[in-house]
Design a protein around this motif. Structure first.
Motif, short mmCIF file in Angstrom:
data_model
loop_
_atom_site.label_atom_id
_atom_site.label_comp_id
_atom_site.label_asym_id
_atom_site.label_seq_id
_atom_site.Cartn_x
_atom_site.Cartn_y
_atom_site.Cartn_z
N GLU A 214 63.70 -1.90 17.48
CA GLU A 214 64.27 -0.55 17.43
C GLU A 214 63.16 0.46 17.20
OE1 GLU A 214 66.68 0.11 13.76
OE2 GLU A 214 66.23 -2.03 13.43
N LEU A 215 63.51 1.73 17.26
CA LEU A 215 62.57 2.79 16.98
C LEU A 215 62.73 3.26 15.55
CD1 LEU A 215 62.76 4.97 20.23
CD2 LEU A 215 61.30 3.00 19.74
N ILE A 216 61.61 3.57 14.90
CA ILE A 216 61.63 4.10 13.55
C ILE A 216 60.80 5.39 13.52
CG2 ILE A 216 61.90 1.81 12.52
CD1 ILE A 216 58.94 1.91 11.76
N GLU A 217 60.92 6.14 12.45
CA GLU A 217 60.17 7.39 12.29
C GLU A 217 58.96 7.16 11.40
OE1 GLU A 217 60.52 10.40 13.60
OE2 GLU A 217 62.32 9.94 14.78
N ARG A 218 57.81 7.72 11.81
CA ARG A 218 56.60 7.69 10.99
C ARG A 218 55.93 9.04 11.07
NH1 ARG A 218 52.98 2.28 11.81
NH2 ARG A 218 51.45 3.73 11.00
N GLU A 219 55.09 9.32 10.09
CA GLU A 219 54.34 10.58 10.09
C GLU A 219 53.25 10.54 11.17
OE1 GLU A 219 54.78 13.37 8.22
OE2 GLU A 219 56.62 12.40 7.50
N LYS A 220 52.97 11.70 11.74
CA LYS A 220 51.90 11.81 12.72
C LYS A 220 50.56 11.52 12.03
CE LYS A 220 52.24 15.33 15.47
NZ LYS A 220 52.12 16.72 16.03
#
Length: 330
Positions: free
Chosen positions: A13-19
């Motif tokens: 799946e896709l997750i969110e991370r900081e740039k």
């Protein structure tokens, strides 16, 4: 930003991370094409990870002081995080650097940061998707064939027709070589034939070695490229390549391969070559292959929006594909 992750057995799946934050001399790349490689093994076995991939192509959107690229440059992202200052790195053989930085970022992501010297620019007219083949799709075989001086007078034995082996067929045919390939997967065997492989042998044939020898007038192929990482393929290469021939190994293997020094090396006189990537100075010649080879289009068999990461991994794990490209912004 969105990043692909393996979150369980056969689950992605896709997750969110900081740039990422840039270091001096680095650049931020907006990834437009992220090829898949052997990550499917972790997917099948449920090895959770949010740091997936090691090849990409994209656009420079931010630079730090000292950067060697500029905003707007279209670039290929070279693998790993080598030191950039040792003898190997300065010579272009960064892949063998012994002082890699203690740092890792995924390439199956929307943004990544990289030392700018590892971001060679893409020629005009080459798409991000095709340019991304300059890593694992075409890179290992390009480096190996350069070392073995493969040309139109060469018969090459390629064992294993995963994406790397299929890329080897593309590179070999571009050089004008005769190709004998070994593969049991019918989908990939047929794809290799469409790419121009002259013969495809099933390794389950008990007389595979004899068939290969017969196709070369009894002497054996001039050189071999081993892409499967399978011990039996190692021995098939060693047993069939001609006397004074060369074999390059690009497929990862952590098992022990029996080598008889006297029979295999001294009396037969063959050379066994380890070849992981290619010298960075050969990037432009590889771009010529990508621009000019009519077989390159066949190597990319699937392109997925990264939003369909589960389906992309299922296709990769099925091994009914050539190179699979993810589009992180779709």
């Amino acid at each position: 930003m969105k990043v692909a992750a393996i979150t369980g057995e056969k689950k992605a799946e896709l997750i969110e991370r900081e740039k990422p934050v840039l270091k001096e001399g680095w650049a931020l790349v907006k990834v437009h094409a992220a090829p898949m490689c052997a990550e499917y093994k972790g997917f099948v076995h449920g090895h959770a990870s949010d740091c997936l991939g090691h090849e990409a192509a994209g656009e420079v959107v931010e630079t730090a002081p000292g950067s060697k690229v500029k905003v707007g440059d279209r670039v290929v992202v070279m693998p790993q995080y080598p030191c950039g200052t040792c003898e190997l790195c300065l010579a272009g053989d960064f892949i063998h650097c012994e002082h890699n930085l203690d740092y890792a970022e995924p390439t199956m992501t929307q943004y990544l940061s990289k030392p700018s010297w590892l971001l060679p620019t893409i020629p005009d007219g080459v798409s991000y998707e095709k340019a991304s083949l300059a890593c694992c799709g075409l890179g290992p075989s390009h480096g190996a064939f350069t070392k073995m001086e493969v040309d139109a007078f060469t018969t090459v034995l390629i064992t294993g027709l995963g994406p790397v082996g299929l890329g080897a067929v593309v590179n070999a045919k571009f050089r004008g070589a005769k190709v004998i390939a070994v593969e049991m997967n019918p989908y990939r065997a047929e794809l290799a034939r469409r790419m121009g492989a002259d013969h495809v042998i099933d390794p389950r044939d008990p007389d595979a070695a004899g068939v290969i020898k017969a196709l070369t007038g009894g002497k054996g192929p001039d050189c071999g490229l081993e892409c499967s990482g399978v011990v039996s393929a190692h021995r098939l290469q060693i047993d069939t390549v001609k006397r004074l021939g060369k074999i390059a190994f690009v497929g990862e293997c952590f098992a022990e391969t029996p080598i008889r020094v006297s029979d295999d090396l001294l009396r037969k006189g063959i050379q066994l070559i380890g070849s992981w990537h290619y010298n960075l100075q050969a990037f432009r010649s590889l771009m010529d292959v990508i621009r000019l080879s009519p077989q390159v289009d066949l190597l990319i068999t699937h392109t997925y929006p990264m939003s369909r990461i589960q389906e992309a991994f299922e296709t990769s794990a099925s091994q009914m594909s050539g190179k699979i490209i993810l589009k992180p912004w779709e």
